[in-house]
Design an enzyme around this catalytic site. Structure first.
Site, mmCIF file in Angstrom:
data_model
loop_
_atom_site.group_PDB
_atom_site.id
_atom_site.type_symbol
_atom_site.label_atom_id
_atom_site.label_comp_id
_atom_site.label_asym_id
_atom_site.label_seq_id
_atom_site.Cartn_x
_atom_site.Cartn_y
_atom_site.Cartn_z
ATOM 1 N N HIS A 5 0.826 -1.216 0.000
ATOM 2 C CA HIS A 5 0.000 0.000 0.000
ATOM 3 C C HIS A 5 0.854 1.257 0.000
ATOM 4 C CE1 HIS A 5 -3.226 2.716 0.454
ATOM 5 N NE2 HIS A 5 -3.448 2.619 1.747
ATOM 6 N N HIS B 232 -2.384 -0.266 -11.198
ATOM 7 C CA HIS B 232 -3.251 0.191 -10.117
ATOM 8 C C HIS B 232 -4.405 -0.784 -9.980
ATOM 9 C CE1 HIS B 232 -6.078 2.723 -7.833
ATOM 10 N NE2 HIS B 232 -4.988 3.310 -7.374
ATOM 11 N N ASP C 78 2.909 6.974 -7.466
ATOM 12 C CA ASP C 78 4.160 6.648 -6.781
ATOM 13 C C ASP C 78 5.374 6.745 -7.697
ATOM 14 O OD1 ASP C 78 2.887 5.953 -4.271
ATOM 15 O OD2 ASP C 78 2.127 4.186 -5.307
#
Length: 472
Positions: free
Chosen positions: A307, A353, A410
């Site tokens: 996560h 994702h 990210d």
């Protein structure tokens, strides 16, 4: 330099709580416009009526449950209420119908910089309304007034081993704040269910105010030798500025970093309710645990490698790539390194994702921020991120084992922190933890205002699944 809450001889974390009277007459943004709590109070009756209308359709079907949903982490199940944001697989995130670009345009900015304020995002998430500049300035000041942490929390953080994981420290400190929970005390004394939302609101605002202080103190202890924070809270500044200042990045010379932090915190605040940190907060909160205990659970979920650790993994991988390929690398060099990663059984971090099937709009917003600043755009590490964002999707498509070959947020966030001198990758998730408080805490207030029940799904064992589906 920041305005001191007390004498500069005392460290921020060791202050005793100040009373509201201590600030009487100092609010610089008093306005006839309703504050956040009043705005929410006005919105609650209509939302409760909407819930009644939805409940009238309780026997209707929202969707089907397949074996793959039950075995696959409940992905795709419409199984919880989340008001602040909706995530579409192709369009990305929307906050009460607004895209990220809409929010960047409409939400109030800081006194310096050009990026939206995270506290304005929280206002939008909670109320569905865009606040005025004066409303946000007043709210920013309230957060600044409530930013100091109790002395016992400060001592607890000081006594932790310096190499204790930042997220462990963060979760423990947030959990311990429940010592001052207004909701817990009011519930113990007896509280009408219709009024649960009000002390929950008070706790959530108190927690939001303190998240940057806790995170900054963890950083100071772990990486800067401990002692007083570099700056105390400035009552005239916004939430992100004060966080930056407490990390040692205050002042005009650090305006770009402060603006990055505003954008980062606003973008990471909410991403629907099904992700681990949001869902964990909601789950624990559904048992009427106070906001401090609830969000502590969310932080512990965020600490999981699947996560919240992706940003640091991306940075490590990018730096490894930079060291492995020639200084004057070509696109073929990047392509070959991507394939070597995949062929070794590893994943390319920062791509794919659970929900999205298109490029992440949050990634695009951070890339736009960087592209507008030559000092970042010319950074070799960032240039490698940009190069990967163009080459990796085609490689991943050919590899054929991902449903979404596009970069997620990210891919860029950790690299941008690295550019501004924050090389302690283990700490990146703590910054994420400051941001992620926005969405789950806003929803927790609505959980109480709407009287949503304790979460209790039905479980089934593997043999039970097989018996049910065989012969279908």
């Amino acid at each position: 330099m920041a305005l001191n809450l007390t004498s500069s001889r005392r460290a921020l974390g060791s202050l005793k709580p100040l009373t509201r009277a201590a600030f009487s007459g100092v609010r610089g943004y008093a306005t006839a416009e309703p504050d956040l709590k009043a705005t929410l109070r006005e919105a609650i009756p209509a939302k409760r009526e909407l819930l009644k209308k939805v409940k009238a359709h309780s026997n209707k079907v929202l969707g089907e449950v397949k074996v793959e949903n039950t075995l696959g982490g409940m992905r795709g199940l419409k199984a919880m209420v989340w008001e602040g944001s909706v995530l579409d697989a192709n369009e990305g995130i929307r906050f009460h119908g607004r895209t990220i670009k809409d929010c960047q345009k409409e939400l109030p900015k800081g006194k310096t910089g050009t990026e939206m304020l995270p506290e304005a995002m929280f206002w939008l998430l909670l109320t569905g309304q865009v606040p005025s500049v004066n409303q946000v300035r007043t709210f920013s000041r309230e957060l600044a007034e409530k930013a100091q942490i109790p002395e016992f929390i400060s001592k607890m953080l000081d006594n932790f081993p310096k190499d204790l994981h930042p997220m462990t420290q963060f979760a423990m400190a947030v959990s311990a704040l429940n010592y001052e929970s207004k909701f817990a005390k009011a519930y113990e004394q007896g509280l009408n269910k219709a009024d649960y939302w009000e002390p929950t609101f008070d706790d959530c605002i108190s927690l939001l105010a303190k998240l940057p202080t806790i995170a900054a103190k963890i950083y100071q202890n772990a990486y800067r030798g401990g002692g007083a924070l570099p700056a105390e809270v400035d009552l005239e500044q916004d939430w992100s500025y004060n966080f930056a200042a407490m990390l040692g990045k205050g002042g005009k010379e650090n305006e770009n970093f402060q603006d990055l932090l505003r954008l980062y915190l606003a973008l990471h605040g909410d991403h629907e309710g099904g992700n681990v940190s949001a869902h964990a907060t909601h789950l624990v909160g559904s048992a009427l645990s106070d906001p401090f205990l609830s969000y502590s659970a969310g932080l512990q979920g965020l600490a999981g490698p699947l996560h919240g650790l992706a940003a640091q993994e991306v940075l490590r991988w990018i730096i490894q790539m930079k060291e492995a390929i020639p200084a004057n690398y070509t696109e073929q060099d990047v392509n070959d390194y991507l394939w070597s990663t995949l062929n070794s059984g590893r994943v390319v971090p920062g791509y794919g994702h659970a929900v999205l099937r298109k490029p992440d709009p949050r990634f695009e917003a951070l890339m736009d921020y960087a592209a507008a600043r030559p000092e970042i755009a010319n950074d070799p590490v960032f240039q490698l991120v940009e190069k990967n964002s163009r080459i990796a999707p085609e490689v991943l498509k050919k590899h054929g084992k991902t449903k979404n070959p596009y970069p997620n947020v990210d891919s860029s966030s950790g690299v941008l922190f690295h550019h501004y001198g924050f090389h302690e990758t283990l700490y990146y998730t703590a910054t994420f933890g400051v941001s992620r408080g926005l969405g789950p805490l806003a929803q927790l207030i609505w959980d109480r205002a709407l009287g949503l029940p304790i979460e209790r799904p039905k479980s089934i064992n593997l043999e039970g699944i097989l018996k049910q589906v065989e012969g279908q």
